[in-house]
Design a protein around this motif. Structure first.
Motif, PDB file in Angstrom:
ATOM      1  N   UNK A 103       0.854  -1.189   0.000  1.00 24.04           N
ATOM      2  CA  UNK A 103       0.000   0.000   0.000  1.00 24.04           C
ATOM      3  C   UNK A 103       0.889   1.238   0.000  1.00 24.04           C
ATOM      4  N   UNK A 104       0.790   2.095  -1.023  1.00 19.97           N
ATOM      5  CA  UNK A 104       1.741   3.203  -1.176  1.00 19.97           C
ATOM      6  C   UNK A 104       1.456   4.378  -0.240  1.00 19.97           C
ATOM      7  N   UNK A 105       2.526   5.042   0.192  1.00 15.30           N
ATOM      8  CA  UNK A 105       2.392   6.288   0.929  1.00 15.30           C
ATOM      9  C   UNK A 105       2.021   7.403  -0.048  1.00 15.30           C
ATOM     10  N   UNK A 106       1.507   8.492   0.477  1.00 12.86           N
ATOM     11  CA  UNK A 106       1.079   9.694  -0.257  1.00 12.86           C
ATOM     12  C   UNK A 106      -0.113   9.431  -1.187  1.00 12.86           C
ATOM     13  N   UNK A 107      -0.755   8.298  -1.055  1.00 15.21           N
ATOM     14  CA  UNK A 107      -1.886   7.942  -1.915  1.00 15.21           C
ATOM     15  C   UNK A 107      -3.080   7.508  -1.058  1.00 15.21           C
ATOM     16  N   UNK A 108      -4.268   7.543  -1.670  1.00 20.88           N
ATOM     17  CA  UNK A 108      -5.461   6.970  -1.051  1.00 20.88           C
ATOM     18  C   UNK A 108      -5.727   5.619  -1.686  1.00 20.88           C
ATOM     19  N   UNK A 109      -5.769   4.589  -0.875  1.00 14.41           N
ATOM     20  CA  UNK A 109      -6.073   3.235  -1.346  1.00 14.41           C
ATOM     21  C   UNK A 109      -7.396   2.796  -0.742  1.00 14.41           C
ATOM     22  N   UNK A 110      -8.301   2.351  -1.589  1.00 15.03           N
ATOM     23  CA  UNK A 110      -9.645   1.973  -1.148  1.00 15.03           C
ATOM     24  C   UNK A 110      -9.858   0.476  -1.373  1.00 15.03           C
ATOM     25  N   UNK A 111     -10.278  -0.214  -0.313  1.00 14.34           N
ATOM     26  CA  UNK A 111     -10.609  -1.634  -0.390  1.00 14.34           C
ATOM     27  C   UNK A 111     -12.124  -1.773  -0.263  1.00 14.34           C
ATOM     28  N   UNK A 112     -12.760  -2.280  -1.320  1.00 17.38           N
ATOM     29  CA  UNK A 112     -14.212  -2.411  -1.368  1.00 17.38           C
ATOM     30  C   UNK A 112     -14.588  -3.889  -1.299  1.00 17.38           C
ATOM     31  N   UNK A 113     -15.676  -4.183  -0.604  1.00 10.45           N
ATOM     32  CA  UNK A 113     -16.097  -5.569  -0.547  1.00 10.45           C
ATOM     33  C   UNK A 113     -17.320  -5.762   0.327  1.00 10.45           C
ATOM     34  N   UNK A 114     -17.931  -6.928   0.184  1.00  4.94           N
ATOM     35  CA  UNK A 114     -19.111  -7.275   0.969  1.00  4.94           C
ATOM     36  C   UNK A 114     -18.704  -7.601   2.405  1.00  4.94           C
ATOM     37  N   UNK A 115     -19.648  -7.609   3.337  1.00  3.26           N
ATOM     38  CA  UNK A 115     -19.328  -7.946   4.727  1.00  3.26           C
ATOM     39  C   UNK A 115     -18.701  -9.332   4.838  1.00  3.26           C
ATOM     40  N   UNK A 116     -17.667  -9.440   5.669  1.00  3.20           N
ATOM     41  CA  UNK A 116     -17.041 -10.722   5.928  1.00  3.20           C
ATOM     42  C   UNK A 116     -15.937 -11.115   4.972  1.00  3.20           C
ATOM     43  N   UNK A 117     -15.641 -10.279   3.982  1.00  2.00           N
ATOM     44  CA  UNK A 117     -14.632 -10.647   2.990  1.00  2.00           C
ATOM     45  C   UNK A 117     -13.220 -10.324   3.477  1.00  2.00           C
ATOM     46  N   UNK A 118     -13.096  -9.450   4.498  1.00  2.00           N
ATOM     47  CA  UNK A 118     -11.776  -9.209   5.071  1.00  2.00           C
ATOM     48  C   UNK A 118     -11.299  -7.769   5.059  1.00  2.00           C
ATOM     49  N   UNK A 119     -12.194  -6.807   4.882  1.00  2.00           N
ATOM     50  CA  UNK A 119     -11.775  -5.404   4.828  1.00  2.00           C
ATOM     51  C   UNK A 119     -11.184  -4.940   6.161  1.00  2.00           C
ATOM     52  N   UNK A 120     -11.875  -5.244   7.245  1.00  2.00           N
ATOM     53  CA  UNK A 120     -11.369  -4.846   8.563  1.00  2.00           C
ATOM     54  C   UNK A 120     -10.120  -5.624   8.925  1.00  2.00           C
ATOM     55  N   UNK A 121     -10.074  -6.897   8.549  1.00  2.00           N
ATOM     56  CA  UNK A 121      -8.879  -7.706   8.822  1.00  2.00           C
ATOM     57  C   UNK A 121      -7.655  -7.105   8.137  1.00  2.00           C
ATOM     58  N   UNK A 122      -7.837  -6.665   6.907  1.00  2.00           N
ATOM     59  CA  UNK A 122      -6.742  -6.047   6.168  1.00  2.00           C
ATOM     60  C   UNK A 122      -6.343  -4.717   6.800  1.00  2.00           C
ATOM     61  N   UNK A 123      -7.323  -3.967   7.280  1.00  2.00           N
ATOM     62  CA  UNK A 123      -7.034  -2.692   7.943  1.00  2.00           C
ATOM     63  C   UNK A 123      -6.228  -2.902   9.213  1.00  2.00           C
ATOM     64  N   UNK A 124      -6.595  -3.916   9.996  1.00  2.00           N
ATOM     65  CA  UNK A 124      -5.846  -4.236  11.212  1.00  2.00           C
ATOM     66  C   UNK A 124      -4.439  -4.707  10.868  1.00  2.00           C
ATOM     67  N   UNK A 125      -4.320  -5.512   9.810  1.00  2.00           N
ATOM     68  CA  UNK A 125      -3.013  -6.004   9.381  1.00  2.00           C
ATOM     69  C   UNK A 125      -2.090  -4.836   9.028  1.00  2.00           C
ATOM     70  N   UNK A 126      -2.597  -3.892   8.285  1.00  2.00           N
ATOM     71  CA  UNK A 126      -1.791  -2.741   7.874  1.00  2.00           C
ATOM     72  C   UNK A 126      -1.415  -1.878   9.074  1.00  2.00           C
ATOM     73  N   UNK A 127      -2.319  -1.783  10.062  1.00  2.00           N
ATOM     74  CA  UNK A 127      -2.029  -1.000  11.262  1.00  2.00           C
ATOM     75  C   UNK A 127      -0.863  -1.582  12.048  1.00  2.00           C
ATOM     76  N   UNK A 128      -0.675  -2.880  11.939  1.00  2.00           N
ATOM     77  CA  UNK A 128       0.484  -3.537  12.563  1.00  2.00           C
ATOM     78  C   UNK A 128       1.707  -3.439  11.663  1.00  2.00           C
ATOM     79  N   UNK A 129       1.524  -3.707  10.388  1.00  2.00           N
ATOM     80  CA  UNK A 129       2.659  -3.771   9.458  1.00  2.00           C
ATOM     81  C   UNK A 129       3.366  -2.432   9.290  1.00  2.00           C
ATOM     82  N   UNK A 130       2.638  -1.327   9.436  1.00  2.00           N
ATOM     83  CA  UNK A 130       3.267  -0.017   9.287  1.00  2.00           C
ATOM     84  C   UNK A 130       4.299   0.227  10.386  1.00  2.00           C
ATOM     85  N   UNK A 131       4.233  -0.578  11.453  1.00  2.00           N
ATOM     86  CA  UNK A 131       5.142  -0.405  12.577  1.00  2.00           C
ATOM     87  C   UNK A 131       6.383  -1.292  12.497  1.00  2.00           C
TER      88      UNK A 131
END
Length: 359
Positions: A103-131
């Motif tokens: 996921x690039x810096x200085x950009x807006x990246x949008x993840x679209x999907x139906x409930x349960x497909x993993x949008x929040x899971x990916x958001x949590x993953x990135x919140x850890x990985x950025x560290x």
């Protein structure tokens, strides 16, 4: 000298109400929230939002030291900036490859999907990985997590953090790298949790106000390299009779997020829901599309569609200015987002281990 509110492009009735309530300069509105302003000057929350937007985002052209004049650059400098652009990995190597490294810096990246497909899971993953520490090829940053749905689960963040710490610990031990071993002293589950700054927004007014106040927050938290909004659509899909107002608010929100990404060199990640669209012909066929309409589709630089097919999760790169469209499978494990493991045949040679992406 503080700029007076009378110099802003505000309706006369709002200028009078601001003056009568004692709001004369920009400094007087510093830290004031839309709900508070609406009560102070007897206007709706939407009107208070538009006032604050106009005040905080209108440049003062009378001041030659401000940033009203755009900075000049060359196409060659822009190319060098793109080539040196840092990314946040997802722990799915195939998804990282599709995105051009993550996921690039200085950009807006949008993840679209139906409930349960993993949008929040990916958001949590990135919140850890950025560290992930710089000695491991990471950014050593922090994250801001704006939760509009109440789907943020600390226990799930802990699971992902534990898996990431264990993976980095394994690498540092195997390679016996002094920098990595020293970095692990400050990369524990507790450290990770303390560097995810959580905001809960219960309506669209709170969401817009939070985004508008983030520049002040970022001045005191310069290590923030990721801002997550999960999800951007939740408060805008219902209870909006005035669709033109919704469009104006969304456009203003998009501009604020773009400025955050570019001014502070961070990644903005949005999750979006899906909605059903029916064909205009007589066939009556329907298909799922990202919510908030076609105009909102221009807000993000990168758009990824997450979907199910035959009980398998897939990620499709739908929009990117620098990568071709592609689709890859992925899975969600206890440790977070991962590639689908393909069995290795006897004739295949094992891949050389990379720094962080190999899991």
């Amino acid at each position: 000298m503080q700029r007076e509110l009378g110099s802003f492009p505000l309706p006369p009735v709002h200028r009078i109400k601001l003056t009568n309530a004692g709001f004369v300069t920009v400094e007087d509105l510093k830290g004031v929230k839309p709900v508070e302003l609406s009560k102070e000057i007897s206007v709706t929350k939407e009107e208070a939002l538009e006032i604050l937007q106009a005040v905080h985002h209108t440049p003062d052209i009378s001041n030659p030291t401000n940033n009203a004049t755009p900075r000049t650059t060359t196409a060659f400098d822009m190319l060098k900036d793109e080539d040196s652009q840092q990314c946040i990995i997802t722990f799915s190597e195939r998804l990282d490859d599709v995105l051009g490294g993550g996921v690039p810096l200085t950009k807006i990246t949008e993840f679209c999907g139906a409930p349960g497909v993993g949008k929040t899971q990916l958001s949590l993953q990135l919140s850890v990985d950025v560290q992930i520490p710089e000695s491991f090829g990471g950014l050593g940053g922090e994250a801001v997590y704006i939760d509009t749905e109440g789907s943020f689960i600390v226990d799930r963040l802990i699971d992902i953090a534990k898996a990431t710490v264990a993976h980095c610990q394994q690498i540092s031990t195997a390679e016996n790298n002094r920098d990595q071993l020293e970095a692990m002293a400050g990369f524990s589950v507790e450290d990770i949790l303390s560097k995810v700054h959580y905001f809960r927004c219960h309506d669209y007014v709170q969401l817009i106000a939070t985004v508008h106040l983030l520049p002040e927050f970022l001045k005191d938290h310069s290590k923030v390299k990721l801002v997550v909004v999960d999800s951007i659509a939740f408060h805008f899909r219902h209870d909006f009779e005035d669709m033109s107002l919704r469009t104006r608010l969304l456009n203003g929100l998009a501009q604020s997020l773009i400025r955050l990404a570019t001014d502070y060199s961070l990644a903005v990640v949005l999750t979006n829901q899906m909605t059903t669209r029916f064909s205009r012909d007589r066939s009556g066929q329907s298909h799922l599309v990202p919510a908030l309409g076609e105009s909102w589709g221009h807000a993000s630089t990168v758009r990824v569609i997450l979907y199910w097919e035959n009980d398998q999760r897939y990620a499709r790169l739908y929009k990117s200015p620098f990568r071709q469209e592609a689709t890859i499978p992925y899975q969600i494990t206890t440790g977070g987002i991962r590639d689908i493991q393909v069995p290795t045949t006897a004739t295949e040679q094992p891949r050389k281990k990379q720094k962080v992406n190999d899991v």
